[in-house]
Design a protein around this motif. Structure first.
Motif, PDB file in Angstrom:
ATOM      1  N   ILE A 111       0.839  -1.209   0.000  1.00 23.27           N
ATOM      2  CA  ILE A 111       0.000   0.000   0.000  1.00 23.27           C
ATOM      3  C   ILE A 111       0.870   1.253   0.000  1.00 23.27           C
ATOM      4  N   VAL A 112       1.889   1.275   0.864  1.00 24.25           N
ATOM      5  CA  VAL A 112       2.779   2.438   0.932  1.00 24.25           C
ATOM      6  C   VAL A 112       3.584   2.564  -0.365  1.00 24.25           C
ATOM      7  N   TYR A 113       4.061   1.427  -0.867  1.00 20.22           N
ATOM      8  CA  TYR A 113       4.809   1.416  -2.129  1.00 20.22           C
ATOM      9  C   TYR A 113       3.946   1.932  -3.278  1.00 20.22           C
ATOM     10  N   TYR A 114       2.687   1.546  -3.296  1.00 25.57           N
ATOM     11  CA  TYR A 114       1.749   1.973  -4.340  1.00 25.57           C
ATOM     12  C   TYR A 114       1.561   3.493  -4.306  1.00 25.57           C
ATOM     13  N   LEU A 115       1.318   4.039  -3.122  1.00 26.34           N
ATOM     14  CA  LEU A 115       1.080   5.477  -2.999  1.00 26.34           C
ATOM     15  C   LEU A 115       2.330   6.281  -3.351  1.00 26.34           C
ATOM     16  N   ALA A 116       3.482   5.811  -2.880  1.00 25.95           N
ATOM     17  CA  ALA A 116       4.736   6.514  -3.178  1.00 25.95           C
ATOM     18  C   ALA A 116       5.058   6.451  -4.665  1.00 25.95           C
ATOM     19  N   THR A 117       4.821   5.288  -5.279  1.00 28.10           N
ATOM     20  CA  THR A 117       5.113   5.118  -6.700  1.00 28.10           C
ATOM     21  C   THR A 117       4.190   5.973  -7.556  1.00 28.10           C
ATOM     22  N   LEU A 118       2.938   6.100  -7.147  1.00 33.31           N
ATOM     23  CA  LEU A 118       2.004   6.968  -7.877  1.00 33.31           C
ATOM     24  C   LEU A 118       2.573   8.375  -8.003  1.00 33.31           C
ATOM     25  N   LEU A 119       3.051   8.919  -6.902  1.00 32.59           N
ATOM     26  CA  LEU A 119       3.579  10.279  -6.889  1.00 32.59           C
ATOM     27  C   LEU A 119       4.884  10.387  -7.669  1.00 32.59           C
ATOM     28  N   ILE A 120       5.850   9.531  -7.327  1.00 28.79           N
ATOM     29  CA  ILE A 120       7.177   9.626  -7.943  1.00 28.79           C
ATOM     30  C   ILE A 120       7.109   9.323  -9.434  1.00 28.79           C
ATOM     31  N   PHE A 121       6.345   8.283  -9.803  1.00 29.27           N
ATOM     32  CA  PHE A 121       6.264   7.869 -11.204  1.00 29.27           C
ATOM     33  C   PHE A 121       5.578   8.947 -12.048  1.00 29.27           C
ATOM     34  N   SER A 122       4.518   9.549 -11.518  1.00 29.88           N
ATOM     35  CA  SER A 122       3.812  10.607 -12.253  1.00 29.88           C
ATOM     36  C   SER A 122       4.724  11.811 -12.475  1.00 29.88           C
ATOM     37  N   LEU A 123       5.469  12.190 -11.424  1.00 36.01           N
ATOM     38  CA  LEU A 123       6.400  13.316 -11.560  1.00 36.01           C
ATOM     39  C   LEU A 123       7.483  13.014 -12.593  1.00 36.01           C
ATOM     40  N   TRP A 124       7.977  11.788 -12.592  1.00 37.26           N
ATOM     41  CA  TRP A 124       8.999  11.387 -13.561  1.00 37.26           C
ATOM     42  C   TRP A 124       8.458  11.463 -14.989  1.00 37.26           C
ATOM     43  N   ARG A 125       7.259  10.935 -15.214  1.00 35.33           N
ATOM     44  CA  ARG A 125       6.684  10.941 -16.555  1.00 35.33           C
ATOM     45  C   ARG A 125       6.429  12.370 -17.050  1.00 35.33           C
ATOM     46  N   VAL A 126       5.939  13.216 -16.161  1.00 35.19           N
ATOM     47  CA  VAL A 126       5.705  14.619 -16.542  1.00 35.19           C
ATOM     48  C   VAL A 126       7.035  15.299 -16.872  1.00 35.19           C
ATOM     49  N   LEU A 127       8.057  15.037 -16.060  1.00 37.18           N
ATOM     50  CA  LEU A 127       9.379  15.634 -16.283  1.00 37.18           C
ATOM     51  C   LEU A 127       9.960  15.198 -17.618  1.00 37.18           C
ATOM     52  N   ILE A 128       9.896  13.914 -17.927  1.00 36.67           N
ATOM     53  CA  ILE A 128      10.487  13.422 -19.177  1.00 36.67           C
ATOM     54  C   ILE A 128       9.745  13.975 -20.381  1.00 36.67           C
ATOM     55  N   ARG A 129       8.408  14.177 -20.240  1.00 35.43           N
ATOM     56  CA  ARG A 129       7.643  14.780 -21.335  1.00 35.43           C
ATOM     57  C   ARG A 129       8.079  16.222 -21.581  1.00 35.43           C
ATOM     58  N   ILE A 130       8.310  16.961 -20.494  1.00 38.61           N
ATOM     59  CA  ILE A 130       8.778  18.341 -20.626  1.00 38.61           C
ATOM     60  C   ILE A 130      10.141  18.381 -21.302  1.00 38.61           C
ATOM     61  N   LEU A 131      11.017  17.443 -20.936  1.00 40.15           N
ATOM     62  CA  LEU A 131      12.351  17.380 -21.543  1.00 40.15           C
ATOM     63  C   LEU A 131      12.269  17.034 -23.027  1.00 40.15           C
ATOM     64  N   VAL A 132      11.352  16.135 -23.399  1.00 37.17           N
ATOM     65  CA  VAL A 132      11.159  15.785 -24.813  1.00 37.17           C
ATOM     66  C   VAL A 132      10.701  17.013 -25.600  1.00 37.17           C
ATOM     67  N   LYS A 133       9.784  17.793 -25.016  1.00 39.08           N
ATOM     68  CA  LYS A 133       9.292  18.993 -25.699  1.00 39.08           C
ATOM     69  C   LYS A 133      10.413  20.020 -25.871  1.00 39.08           C
ATOM     70  N   ILE A 134      11.245  20.173 -24.836  1.00 38.51           N
ATOM     71  CA  ILE A 134      12.377  21.103 -24.931  1.00 38.51           C
ATOM     72  C   ILE A 134      13.351  20.635 -26.001  1.00 38.51           C
ATOM     73  N   TYR A 135      13.603  19.326 -26.041  1.00 36.62           N
ATOM     74  CA  TYR A 135      14.514  18.729 -27.028  1.00 36.62           C
ATOM     75  C   TYR A 135      14.010  18.991 -28.449  1.00 36.62           C
ATOM     76  N   ARG A 136      12.722  18.805 -28.650  1.00 39.15           N
ATOM     77  CA  ARG A 136      12.141  19.027 -29.973  1.00 39.15           C
ATOM     78  C   ARG A 136      12.082  20.508 -30.321  1.00 39.15           C
TER      79      ARG A 136
END
Length: 465
Positions: A111-136
């Motif tokens: 349960i704790v792993y699930y909640l922590a992963t939701l936050l960290i994983f979402s932030l990572w995906r948003v960050l990588i998308r922003i980096l892809v847009k900057i790259y393009r």
């Protein structure tokens, strides 16, 4: 084509490796931070548990593939897909751990792993998308495209692409049979029959065709040529100039059908999810905040002017049905309440009412409407009957907003369209955002609207009076 495809694969591999890094980081972070009482059962089988964790990622990515490399992906959709992915991943992981005979003992950890992963994983995906847009945006990983037809649709497509370079398109130019354009367009490449020669000498990834459908023979020839040369081919329909919005292609056996809009809340599952949230949220508010607010606000309302604490008004709801909408009374009792909208420095508004309106607190009784099913927590604001009658005549798409339940707050309200609508243009802007909401609904969009509304409650609304 080969160059661009390789870069696409590289981006996907970077995202994949990053995903695994994030998941493993979250795993060990929770493992070390959590009390050993909840994790000691893992020690004898730690190697198998870690391998399963990474193995489940590859199964999950099959069911919820990454789409961060696509040209257009909205941030809220990224968060939504992250939530779906992590939920799928944890479900598979927990199932595998049960077969290892340790799943039941790791419930707290999961349960704790699930909640922590939701936050960290979402932030990572948003960050990588922003980096892809900057790259393009810097000109890398761009697809070379040509536009066939330099009419209104072709020029509009060109301006949209040029406005945001992060889409990842490099427009080489236009092909059009109107030779006069050679002296008008800075990137006129030639007539349509010169496309094949140009493509053979240049690296083209995609062709966008905007010429009228009356040229079906030319379109067919271009389509066949593109497929033979492994070039993706897109057609912008001529009637787009009259219907400037996304459309959905459906098929009835072999007959293609275009529908005007997606409506996520047409799905029984989405309606059930939204209704469950409405019930849970409204019950929580009505049992905790509302009783205290009713007593405190009720005292000040009674002191400020004579009349009831609650104000009831007939408004337009789902599919145009009429219902009684509840609010804290913010005005002195008057005969114009059902016809005249509140305006700035309205003499009917009490001092208490002005505060309740500015802070959105006057809307809290509408959680009763949510509980009874007349409203939702989030949706287009319900209008008084006179407004519905008036604006349904003046604004073409006005009634579309009634295809979903009205809400206590909505997309229009958090994007600057709360309170008085002085002009027709302001109401059109509100309706446009209401229609956008019903076409782009997601559970996470509702959560976003609620969070922004709460923030605005504390800041106060200058347009609410």
């Amino acid at each position: 084509m080969i160059r661009n495809s390789k870069q696409e694969y590289i981006i996907q591999w970077i995202v994949g490796l990053g995903d695994l890094t994030v998941l493993n980081f979250a795993f060990f972070l929770i493992y070390h931070l959590l009390d050993p009482f909840y994790t000691m059962v893992m020690i004898p089988k730690m190697r198998e548990i870690i391998l399963l964790s990474n193995f489940c990622y590859f199964f999950s990515i099959y069911f919820v593939p990454m789409k961060l490399h696509m040209s257009v992906v909205f941030i809220d959709k990224i968060v939504q897909r992250s939530f779906t992915f992590v939920t799928t991943y944890i479900f598979l992981y927990a199932t595998c751990l049960i077969f290892l005979n340790v799943g039941n003992d790791l419930a707290t950890f999961l349960i704790v792993y699930y909640l922590a992963t939701l936050l960290i994983f979402s932030l990572w995906r948003v960050l990588i998308r922003i980096l892809v847009k900057i790259y393009r945006h810097k000109g890398y990983n761009a697809k070379n495209i040509i536009i066939v037809g330099a009419g209104k649709n072709g020029m509009e497509l060109y301006h949209v692409i040029k406005t945001d370079l992060s889409y990842g398109f490099n427009v080489l130019g236009f092909f059009d049979d109107n030779r006069i354009l050679k002296d008008v367009l800075p990137n006129y490449l030639g007539t349509i029959d010169q496309i094949e020669a140009f493509v053979k000498n240049h690296d083209i990834d995609e062709i966008y065709c905007t010429i009228p459908g009356t040229n079906s023979e030319k379109i067919s020839e271009l389509l066949n040529f593109a497929e033979k040369n492994m070039i993706r081919f897109y057609i912008i329909p001529e009637f787009y100039r009259n219907i400037k919005k996304s459309m959905i292609l459906e098929v009835m056996e072999y007959v293609p059908l275009l529908t005007l809009r997606t409506e996520p809340l047409q799905s029984p599952y989405n309606r059930f999810l939204k209704r469950c949230f409405d019930l849970a949220f409204s019950i929580a508010v009505l049992l905790t905040v509302f009783p205290v607010l009713y007593i405190v606000a009720g005292i000040f309302i009674k002191i400020s002017s004579k009349g009831p604490i609650l104000f009831k008004q007939k408004r337009t709801g789902l599919y145009g049905q009429i219902f009684e909408c509840y609010k804290f009374r913010t005005m002195r009792v008057n005969e114009e309440a059902d016809e005249q909208q509140a305006v700035k420095d309205d003499p009917r508004t009490t001092r208490t009412g002005s505060f309740l309106r500015r802070t959105n607190l006057d809307e809290f009784p509408q959680f009763i409407n949510v509980l009874t099913g007349d409203m939702s927590v989030v949706g287009p604001r319900p209008h008084m009957l006179k407004h519905t009658e008036q604006y349904s005549i003046l604004i073409d798409k006005y009634m579309i907003r009634h295809l979903v339940k009205p809400g206590i707050t909505g997309w229009a309200q958090i994007t600057g369209y709360r309170g008085e609508t002085k002009t027709l243009e302001q109401m059109e802007g509100r309706v446009k955002r209401d229609v956008w909401y019903l076409e782009n609904w997601s559970f996470f969009l509702d959560l976003k609207i609620i969070v922004v509304t709460i923030i605005q409650m504390f800041k106060g609304e200058t347009n609410a009076y």
